[in-house]
Every structure is written in C-alpha cells, then in structure tokens.
Design a protein around this motif. Structure first.
Motif, mmCIF file in Angstrom:
data_model
loop_
_atom_site.group_PDB
_atom_site.id
_atom_site.type_symbol
_atom_site.label_atom_id
_atom_site.label_comp_id
_atom_site.label_asym_id
_atom_site.label_seq_id
_atom_site.Cartn_x
_atom_site.Cartn_y
_atom_site.Cartn_z
ATOM 1 N N GLU A 59 -5.786 5.104 -5.463
ATOM 2 C CA GLU A 59 -6.435 5.184 -4.119
ATOM 3 C C GLU A 59 -6.990 4.045 -3.716
ATOM 4 O O GLU A 59 -7.088 3.500 -2.715
ATOM 5 C CB GLU A 59 -7.360 6.429 -3.927
ATOM 6 C CG GLU A 59 -6.397 7.504 -3.883
ATOM 7 C CD GLU A 59 -7.443 8.858 -3.805
ATOM 8 O OE1 GLU A 59 -8.610 9.010 -3.728
ATOM 9 O OE2 GLU A 59 -6.671 10.092 -4.033
ATOM 10 N N ARG A 60 -8.048 3.548 -4.853
ATOM 11 C CA ARG A 60 -8.748 2.443 -4.489
ATOM 12 C C ARG A 60 -7.582 0.879 -4.202
ATOM 13 O O ARG A 60 -7.859 0.246 -3.440
ATOM 14 C CB ARG A 60 -9.850 2.114 -5.623
ATOM 15 C CG ARG A 60 -10.898 3.119 -5.603
ATOM 16 C CD ARG A 60 -11.727 2.694 -6.656
ATOM 17 N NE ARG A 60 -11.571 2.781 -8.023
ATOM 18 C CZ ARG A 60 -11.534 3.605 -8.822
ATOM 19 N NH1 ARG A 60 -11.879 4.719 -8.563
ATOM 20 N NH2 ARG A 60 -11.162 3.536 -10.051
ATOM 21 N N LEU B 241 -6.009 3.966 7.441
ATOM 22 C CA LEU B 241 -6.120 2.775 6.594
ATOM 23 C C LEU B 241 -6.169 1.726 7.635
ATOM 24 O O LEU B 241 -6.870 0.673 7.429
ATOM 25 C CB LEU B 241 -5.238 2.463 5.447
ATOM 26 C CG LEU B 241 -5.140 3.340 4.428
ATOM 27 C CD1 LEU B 241 -4.016 3.120 3.452
ATOM 28 C CD2 LEU B 241 -6.501 2.902 3.320
ATOM 29 N N ARG C 105 -9.593 1.281 9.971
ATOM 30 C CA ARG C 105 -11.000 1.140 9.006
ATOM 31 C C ARG C 105 -11.650 0.037 9.404
ATOM 32 O O ARG C 105 -11.055 -0.896 9.705
ATOM 33 C CB ARG C 105 -10.637 1.197 7.490
ATOM 34 C CG ARG C 105 -10.807 2.513 6.761
ATOM 35 C CD ARG C 105 -10.609 2.352 5.260
ATOM 36 N NE ARG C 105 -10.669 3.793 4.617
ATOM 37 C CZ ARG C 105 -10.716 3.960 3.512
ATOM 38 N NH1 ARG C 105 -10.583 3.071 2.711
ATOM 39 N NH2 ARG C 105 -11.007 5.128 3.109
ATOM 40 N N GLU D 214 -4.568 1.334 -3.508
ATOM 41 C CA GLU D 214 -3.895 1.384 -2.089
ATOM 42 C C GLU D 214 -4.991 0.592 -1.038
ATOM 43 O O GLU D 214 -4.352 -0.016 -0.196
ATOM 44 C CB GLU D 214 -3.652 2.807 -1.802
ATOM 45 C CG GLU D 214 -2.834 2.701 -0.544
ATOM 46 C CD GLU D 214 -2.674 4.457 -0.127
ATOM 47 O OE1 GLU D 214 -2.363 4.877 0.910
ATOM 48 O OE2 GLU D 214 -3.118 5.261 -0.923
ATOM 49 N N ASP D 215 -6.301 1.202 -1.217
ATOM 50 C CA ASP D 215 -7.107 0.613 -0.110
ATOM 51 C C ASP D 215 -7.214 -0.843 -0.122
ATOM 52 O O ASP D 215 -7.217 -1.517 1.014
ATOM 53 C CB ASP D 215 -8.404 1.324 -0.239
ATOM 54 C CG ASP D 215 -8.607 2.731 -0.096
ATOM 55 O OD1 ASP D 215 -7.745 3.113 0.725
ATOM 56 O OD2 ASP D 215 -9.578 3.245 -0.472
ATOM 57 N N ALA E 187 0.905 -1.069 0.112
ATOM 58 C CA ALA E 187 0.205 -0.074 0.152
ATOM 59 C C ALA E 187 0.773 1.340 0.102
ATOM 60 O O ALA E 187 0.559 2.120 -0.663
ATOM 61 C CB ALA E 187 -0.805 0.062 1.262
#
Length: 184
Positions: free
Chosen positions: A69-70, A181, A184, A72-73, A44
């Motif tokens: 970004e998606r 992250l 979450r 990385e998530d 990530a």
C-alpha cells in the motif's frame, strides 16, 4: 540473514518469500528509473493488482500488504507529479473527476441492482454488504464524507449465492482507490 518482513509461524501460510523479494527488487528498479530489460512495466495500478503465492512460514501477509500500500502510494504520487508536469494539474484533476463521475453513476443505481449478479448456483459478493459500502462511497463522492483509502483497500464482503459479480465490484473499488490517490 535478516528477513525483509516478519514471517508467519512455521505451520501458517504467508507470502512466498522469493516472490516478494523479486517483486521488491523490480519495484525498486522501476521507481529509480532503472528497470532491467526483462522487467514488466510497473505503476500504482499494477502494484495494487500484485498477488503472491503462499507458503508455510512465508512473509507475514499483513506486513507485506501494508508495504505494498505504501509502495502504491509512492508510485501514484510520482505518476501524478509526472502527469502534472507534462499536462498540468487541471488535466490530471479532470481525468480524476471523470472517473469519479463514472463511479458515482454506477453507485447511484438502485439497491440490489448496482452490479451484475452471478447465477443462483454461483457465489458472488453479498448484495446487502456491497450496497451498504456503496452508500458510504456515494456519501464520499457526493457530500465529501470522510472515508479512508485503507477502508476501500481492505473492505471484505461475505459470499452469497446469486450475489454481485466479484470482478465487477473489485474493478469499481480499484477505480475508487485511483480517484482517492489522484486527489490526495
């Protein structure tokens, strides 16, 4: 041939398409657990630090950035699952709490002295803008005030002579994203 992302206009800069496509192929192999022998390790954090060259008519930067970004998530979620299986949820959360405390300590410094400054002849981040954003982050860590991870990822500061050292501010923002992250 269909493009993976919309393209910038022919006379506008976008990300170099070949670099983006190559990165996406490497990311897919890494996520599937089947990297090629020459592939660099990908996680990530590495995704967050990825940068592409620019070319006229390249891929739309906004669309590619949103996809990164998606991605990385997704990698962060998988990394948390793996760490949780290996070390337990508490170890993962303890590490996130430790990082959050380091960040909170940095943000608790006096205004105009939270980060190193560049020389009066050099350009850094606007001190007032960074301090204002740091106050928002302090409320997030201290009081649980809501702030979206996208706000941290996309924050932009004006330039200022004698401002805060950009690399140092960016490292703290990256650490904030890591903590967000993780919880979450």
């Amino acid at each position: 041939m269909d493009a993976t992302f919309p393209r910038a206009r022919k006379n506008q800069l976008g990300y170099k398409t070949a670099e983006v496509e190559d990165f996406l192929q490497r990311a897919r192999r890494a996520y599937d657990g089947r990297p090629s022998s020459g592939d660099e390790a990908l996680d990530a954090e590495r995704i967050r630090l990825t940068a592409f060259s620019m070319q006229k008519g390249g891929y739309s930067t906004a669309h590619v950035d949103a996809a990164l970004e998606r991605l990385e998530d997704a990698f962060a979620f998988r990394e948390r699952q793996i760490a949780s299986r290996l070390h337990g949820d508490e170890a993962w959360l303890t590490e996130a709490r430790t990082t959050a405390q380091v960040i909170a300590n940095r943000l608790a410094r006096p205004e105009r002295a939270r980060f190193d400054r560049v020389s009066k002849l050099a350009v850094g981040y606007d001190v007032h803008e960074v301090d204002a954003f740091a106050d928002k982050l302090t409320r997030y860590f201290r009081d649980g005030w809501p702030i979206a991870i996208e706000d941290v990822r996309s924050v932009v500061f004006s330039a200022q002579r004698g401002g805060y050292r950009e690399a140092q501010v960016d490292l703290v923002l990256d650490a904030v994203v890591d903590v967000m992250l993780a919880v979450r």
